[in-house]
Motif scaffolding. Sequence first.
Motif, PDB file in Angstrom:
ATOM      1  N   VAL A  69       9.572  -6.834  -8.301  1.00 21.68           N
ATOM      2  CA  VAL A  69       8.343  -7.229  -8.991  1.00 21.68           C
ATOM      3  C   VAL A  69       8.694  -8.386  -9.915  1.00 21.68           C
ATOM      4  N   LEU A  91       6.270  -8.395  -5.275  1.00 17.48           N
ATOM      5  CA  LEU A  91       4.972  -8.578  -5.923  1.00 17.48           C
ATOM      6  C   LEU A  91       5.142  -9.576  -7.050  1.00 17.48           C
ATOM      7  N   ALA A 211       2.736  -1.579 -11.097  1.00 14.32           N
ATOM      8  CA  ALA A 211       3.007  -2.494  -9.992  1.00 14.32           C
ATOM      9  C   ALA A 211       4.237  -2.053  -9.205  1.00 14.32           C
ATOM     10  N   LEU A 215       4.198  -0.999  -5.314  1.00 21.38           N
ATOM     11  CA  LEU A 215       4.945  -1.823  -4.364  1.00 21.38           C
ATOM     12  C   LEU A 215       5.924  -1.027  -3.526  1.00 21.38           C
ATOM     13  N   PHE A 222       3.170  -9.747  -2.156  1.00 21.06           N
ATOM     14  CA  PHE A 222       1.884  -9.326  -2.701  1.00 21.06           C
ATOM     15  C   PHE A 222       1.691  -9.918  -4.095  1.00 21.06           C
ATOM     16  N   THR A 223       0.469  -9.786  -4.596  1.00 19.05           N
ATOM     17  CA  THR A 223       0.148 -10.196  -5.962  1.00 19.05           C
ATOM     18  C   THR A 223      -0.573  -9.044  -6.656  1.00 19.05           C
TER      19      THR A 223
END
Length: 242
Positions: A69, A91, A211, A215, A222-223
């Motif tokens: 992340v 992410l 997040a 994830l 990804f965002t």
Amino acid sequence: MTLRLGLFGKGRLGSAIAAEAGPALAWHAGRGETPDAGAGVANVVIDASVAEAVEAHLAWALETGTDLVIGTTGWSMPDLEARVAGRIGVLTASNFSLAVALMARMATVLGRFAALDPARDPYLAEHHHRLKADAPSGTAKTLAAALMAGCPRKTEWTLGAPAAHQLSLGVVRAGAEFGTHTVGLDAPAEVLELTHRARSRVPFAQGALAAAQWLHGRKGVFTMDDLAADLLDPLFVFGDRP
């Protein structure tokens, strides 16, 4: 399985994430450091360091097969998806707050409303503490993009006097403000504004942990918008229409 976290970054955000993670934190590395051989195994690593370190941290994550992340701003990697190639989950986030993720989706709705009438002008303003490095912030750019996605006549943002196709964006760097962002529209007879004001870094720390949890087990890039689509879009459902 209990999620075990690694963390790059011992600055303000990194320290807040470490405090919020508690016993789930397997290791915590500062600038220029990598986990030593005795560090615990982490399922997901959060990068809250600096832009210059992102490439090295991504290389480490790919080498070790660890989901990553990324919460730093000011970096660019156009070939990120090609580098990841579905090997791990990555992410990226300009802001970890789930409330800001919700605000971004609402900003697009605001932009669509502005697009219905050329007399409605969308705008954005932000205020951060004096030590904030980037201006405008990554969050402001994300919100600006969300606004412009809803209002096609605004195709870029500007800090100066805007042209007809530009979105006006105001930036303040002063004091000790954690972060305030306002998206709004100004019409001849009314003004509509949506403001997020952070009172501490706790929402960002909690969002980073959310997040990481979201994830883990996913592959690809990804965002926070992907997370928002999964977790927050049900909030926009108001029941069956007649």
